[in-house]
Scaffold this motif. Structure first.
Motif, PDB file in Angstrom:
ATOM      1  N   ALA A 138       0.821  -1.208   0.000  1.00  0.00           N
ATOM      2  CA  ALA A 138       0.000   0.000   0.000  1.00  0.00           C
ATOM      3  C   ALA A 138       0.859   1.264   0.000  1.00  0.00           C
ATOM      4  O   ALA A 138       0.605   2.209  -0.760  1.00  0.00           O
ATOM      5  N   PHE A 139       1.871   1.287   0.833  1.00  0.00           N
ATOM      6  CA  PHE A 139       2.748   2.459   0.875  1.00  0.00           C
ATOM      7  C   PHE A 139       3.563   2.595  -0.413  1.00  0.00           C
ATOM      8  O   PHE A 139       3.869   3.709  -0.850  1.00  0.00           O
ATOM      9  N   SER A 140       3.926   1.479  -1.023  1.00  0.00           N
ATOM     10  CA  SER A 140       4.684   1.532  -2.276  1.00  0.00           C
ATOM     11  C   SER A 140       3.830   2.096  -3.410  1.00  0.00           C
ATOM     12  O   SER A 140       4.338   2.839  -4.261  1.00  0.00           O
ATOM     13  N   GLN A 145       2.830   7.588  -6.489  1.00  0.00           N
ATOM     14  CA  GLN A 145       2.043   8.771  -6.834  1.00  0.00           C
ATOM     15  C   GLN A 145       2.744  10.067  -6.431  1.00  0.00           C
ATOM     16  O   GLN A 145       2.322  11.152  -6.823  1.00  0.00           O
ATOM     17  N   ARG A 146       3.821   9.953  -5.658  1.00  0.00           N
ATOM     18  CA  ARG A 146       4.499  11.136  -5.122  1.00  0.00           C
ATOM     19  C   ARG A 146       5.639  11.595  -6.030  1.00  0.00           C
ATOM     20  O   ARG A 146       6.194  10.805  -6.792  1.00  0.00           O
ATOM     21  N   PRO A 147       6.019  12.891  -5.925  1.00  0.00           N
ATOM     22  CA  PRO A 147       7.180  13.374  -6.681  1.00  0.00           C
ATOM     23  C   PRO A 147       8.450  12.656  -6.248  1.00  0.00           C
ATOM     24  O   PRO A 147       8.620  12.340  -5.059  1.00  0.00           O
ATOM     25  N   SER A 148       9.339  12.430  -7.161  1.00  0.00           N
ATOM     26  CA  SER A 148      10.544  11.656  -6.886  1.00  0.00           C
ATOM     27  C   SER A 148      11.420  12.299  -5.815  1.00  0.00           C
ATOM     28  O   SER A 148      12.030  11.603  -4.996  1.00  0.00           O
ATOM     29  N   HIS A 149      11.475  13.651  -5.790  1.00  0.00           N
ATOM     30  CA  HIS A 149      12.373  14.326  -4.843  1.00  0.00           C
ATOM     31  C   HIS A 149      11.911  14.185  -3.390  1.00  0.00           C
ATOM     32  O   HIS A 149      12.679  14.474  -2.471  1.00  0.00           O
ATOM     33  N   GLU A 150      10.670  13.739  -3.193  1.00  0.00           N
ATOM     34  CA  GLU A 150      10.164  13.563  -1.834  1.00  0.00           C
ATOM     35  C   GLU A 150      10.485  12.177  -1.269  1.00  0.00           C
ATOM     36  O   GLU A 150      10.259  11.931  -0.082  1.00  0.00           O
ATOM     37  N   LEU A 151      10.997  11.295  -2.100  1.00  0.00           N
ATOM     38  CA  LEU A 151      11.200   9.906  -1.701  1.00  0.00           C
ATOM     39  C   LEU A 151      12.636   9.646  -1.270  1.00  0.00           C
ATOM     40  O   LEU A 151      13.582  10.224  -1.820  1.00  0.00           O
ATOM     41  N   SER A 152      12.778   8.753  -0.311  1.00  0.00           N
ATOM     42  CA  SER A 152      14.099   8.277   0.089  1.00  0.00           C
ATOM     43  C   SER A 152      14.576   7.267  -0.952  1.00  0.00           C
ATOM     44  O   SER A 152      13.777   6.778  -1.761  1.00  0.00           O
ATOM     45  N   PRO A 153      15.872   6.921  -0.959  1.00  0.00           N
ATOM     46  CA  PRO A 153      16.346   5.910  -1.926  1.00  0.00           C
ATOM     47  C   PRO A 153      15.580   4.599  -1.835  1.00  0.00           C
ATOM     48  O   PRO A 153      15.266   3.983  -2.860  1.00  0.00           O
ATOM     49  N   ASP A 154      15.266   4.157  -0.624  1.00  0.00           N
ATOM     50  CA  ASP A 154      14.528   2.905  -0.461  1.00  0.00           C
ATOM     51  C   ASP A 154      13.112   3.029  -1.016  1.00  0.00           C
ATOM     52  O   ASP A 154      12.596   2.101  -1.647  1.00  0.00           O
ATOM     53  N   LYS A 156      12.125   5.066  -3.408  1.00  0.00           N
ATOM     54  CA  LYS A 156      12.215   5.107  -4.873  1.00  0.00           C
ATOM     55  C   LYS A 156      12.354   3.701  -5.436  1.00  0.00           C
ATOM     56  O   LYS A 156      11.754   3.356  -6.453  1.00  0.00           O
ATOM     57  N   LEU A 157      13.161   2.901  -4.763  1.00  0.00           N
ATOM     58  CA  LEU A 157      13.431   1.545  -5.232  1.00  0.00           C
ATOM     59  C   LEU A 157      12.183   0.683  -5.229  1.00  0.00           C
ATOM     60  O   LEU A 157      11.984  -0.157  -6.111  1.00  0.00           O
ATOM     61  N   PHE A 185       8.652  -9.797   1.881  1.00  0.00           N
ATOM     62  CA  PHE A 185       9.478  -8.989   0.982  1.00  0.00           C
ATOM     63  C   PHE A 185       8.566  -8.010   0.266  1.00  0.00           C
ATOM     64  O   PHE A 185       7.333  -8.131   0.315  1.00  0.00           O
ATOM     65  N   ASN A 186       9.149  -7.037  -0.397  1.00  0.00           N
ATOM     66  CA  ASN A 186       8.374  -6.004  -1.078  1.00  0.00           C
ATOM     67  C   ASN A 186       7.839  -6.491  -2.425  1.00  0.00           C
ATOM     68  O   ASN A 186       8.420  -7.391  -3.053  1.00  0.00           O
ATOM     69  N   PHE A 187       6.762  -5.859  -2.866  1.00  0.00           N
ATOM     70  CA  PHE A 187       6.153  -6.271  -4.132  1.00  0.00           C
ATOM     71  C   PHE A 187       7.107  -6.086  -5.298  1.00  0.00           C
ATOM     72  O   PHE A 187       7.171  -6.937  -6.193  1.00  0.00           O
ATOM     73  N   MET A 188       7.855  -4.988  -5.334  1.00  0.00           N
ATOM     74  CA  MET A 188       8.745  -4.742  -6.463  1.00  0.00           C
ATOM     75  C   MET A 188       9.850  -5.789  -6.540  1.00  0.00           C
ATOM     76  O   MET A 188      10.318  -6.106  -7.638  1.00  0.00           O
TER      77      MET A 188
END
Length: 542
Positions: A138-140, A145-154, A156-157, A185-188
């Motif tokens: 859900a969080f992923s 939907q968020r701008p890339s600059h607001e995301l941490s490296p994890d 974004k991944l 584990f994560n969906f991605m």
């Protein structure tokens, strides 16, 4: 009655009365190994891979455990999560999902506690894994939907920019290597594993020298695994490392496949054998050091030292059941290919993507921080990335709300037995004490004059950490308030007294005394490990 109950009853009788549910869990985990080989080598299309996992989950819940309600409950929560994230945009999507799945898990915990079924396998274990998967999903989706600059490296991944199909999503939920008791584990990670992007080689073209270097790195002394490639991701044709030579402008080049799937057979079998060894240890030794005996009158009659040593062994034996599940489940994931986590700096293959426990690191940890970092790692990562950091604004220090909410979430996720909370609360005071020792006492043994005593300090740190942790987890295993306090009282609350008097000592000025000793010893000298860590932090900031 489940389809194979008679089969497991015969095994139980022949093995001296082992619990049916325990036998079923081990059987299911081991059955995932041949299925993982089929999944990896014989199923070529992504949709079939999803269906294969879902079918295995249905077989396990209906035919082995007779838990049809558990499957339907997991299916309902999964489809509800998908519907919420498909229709609700913004931060409220993952928040609603988090609330819904925690409520469902809480009802399962309460029902289990009310029925006094703590030693019975039911829907609670799979639901605990499901909560991690659905909330992270859900969080992923929200991060996508968020701008890339607001995301941490994890973030974004792991962000999901396009909603997957329902079939792919359910394939993730019921993946054959982790739907029962983890690892999560994560969906991605799952998507990149199924569509082969996890195994992509960045460069398609290389000189012959580069190819030879890649071969040399990939075929190494430690695992001796030949890299395997995939020339066509649609048909999933696996070949040995091959190159296709051609010439351009007088220089010889080699073209090699885009996808290389390492052979995880040896590391997978290593996990399986270690898990089987833990089974042997639990069967042969575990019954001799049961927590139940600590509730007997006979336990009170032995000396305090023998009581304390008995509890140390009981805690070790209790850990075997976690080691068994985590090791065998991880091995199946490795065999399927999901455990692959790239290559280290020396080109050695890493198989630690879904590692949940590092046994040697845990048993040899000389401080509580190192110990907890190696225990139930996937759950700790989930709490950190999807609870703790979500409540901490970027660039700011974590607040009390972040810490408190993470603690509450972890407590609810584990259940509502009083013993869990006795262990968690006591452990929090022990963690606080560790920070004070690391800040004030440890520098003494890094000073030049006392550096020769550092090994002694590490040994005493290991002895204290392991002894106190084994004491603090007594309620975690006994569960009830009455039984937990009874055993602690038989040990004169020694662990709590050590923690209490140590805190009092620091309040009375022990920290100041430590600073003076450090100055007498020639001052605090940073180790190479600390210097390198600070350099990495400095580089990451810039």
């Amino acid at each position: 009655m489940a389809l194979f109950d008679k089969f497991f009853m015969k095994i139980s009788i022949n093995t001296g009365g082992l619990a049916l549910d325990h036998l079923k869990i081990v059987f299911t985990l081991i059955l995932a190994y041949p299925l993982a080989l089929i999944y990896k080598n014989l199923i070529f299309y992504q949709s079939l891979k999803h269906l294969f996992s879902i079918s295995f989950a249905i077989f396990v819940f209906f035919a082995i455990f007779d838990l049809a309600d558990a499957f339907y409950g997991m299916l309902f929560s999964s489809l509800l999560t998908y519907a919420i994230m498909y229709n609700v945009k913004g931060i409220w999507g993952p928040r609603i999902v988090f609330l819904c799945v925690l409520v469902q898990l809480s009802f399962s915990h309460i029902s289990r506690q009310y029925e006094d079924a703590s030693d019975k396998f039911d829907s609670t274990g799979p639901l605990m894994v499901l909560v991690i998967k659905l909330t992270s999903f859900a969080f992923s989706v929200y991060d996508g939907q968020r701008p890339s600059h607001e995301l941490s490296p994890d973030q974004k991944l792991n962000s999901i920019h396009v909603m997957p199909s329902i079939l792919e999503f359910l394939g993730y939920v019921f993946f054959l290597g982790g739907f029962l008791l983890g690892p999560a584990f994560n969906f991605m990670e799952y998507q990149q594993f199924v569509n082969m992007e996890m195994f992509r080689i960045e460069s398609e073209y290389a000189t012959n020298g580069d190819v030879k270097q890649l071969q040399q790195k990939s075929i190494n002394k430690k695992n001796n695994n030949n890299i395997k490639g995939e020339k066509n991701v649609q048909t999933n044709i696996q070949t040995n490392f091959q190159t296709f030579v051609y010439k351009k402008d007088g220089e010889t080049f080699s073209k090699f496949p885009k996808y290389y799937i390492p052979n995880g057979f040896i590391p997978a079998m290593s996990k399986l054998l270690n898990g089987l060894f833990c089974i042997v240890c639990m069967v042969s030794v575990g019954n001799k050091y049961s927590y139940d005996w600590a509730l007997s009158e006979e336990f009170k009659s032995i000396s305090f030292l023998n009581r304390f040593l008995y509890i140390q062994m009981a805690a070790l034996c209790a850990r075997f059941k976690y080691y068994i599940v985590w090791l065998i489940a991880e091995g199946a994931c490795i065999l399927s290919g999901l455990g692959f986590n790239g290559y280290d700096e020396e080109g050695i293959i890493k198989w630690d993507r879904v590692t949940n426990i590092e046994i040697a690191a845990y048993e040899l940890a000389d401080n509580i921080r190192s110990l907890l970092e190696t225990w139930n790692k996937k759950t700790n990562q989930w709490l950190k990335n999807y609870v703790y950091l979500r409540l901490t604004p970027p660039g700011k220090k974590p607040t009390f709300l972040s810490t408190f909410t993470t603690f509450v979430t972890s407590a609810i996720w584990h259940g509502f037995y009083p013993g869990y909370y006795l262990t968690f609360i006591s452990g929090a005071f022990f963690q606080s004490l560790h920070r004070k020792f690391r800040r004030h006492v440890r520098p003494i043994f890094l000073a030049p004059r006392f550096a020769h005593l550092k090994s002694l300090y590490d040994f005493l740190g290991w002895l204290a950490t392991q002894s106190i942790i084994n004491y603090l987890v007594i309620p975690f295993n006994l569960l009830t308030l009455k039984n937990s306090l009874q055993v602690w009282s038989n040990l004169y609350f020694c662990g709590h007294l050590v923690i209490l008097f140590s805190h009092i000592a620091f309040l009375l000025g022990a920290g100041i005394v430590c600073k003076r000793i450090v100055s007498v010893g020639g001052g605090y000298v940073e180790t190479d490990k600390v210097i390198m860590k600070k350099k990495k932090i400095l580089i990451s900031k810039h």
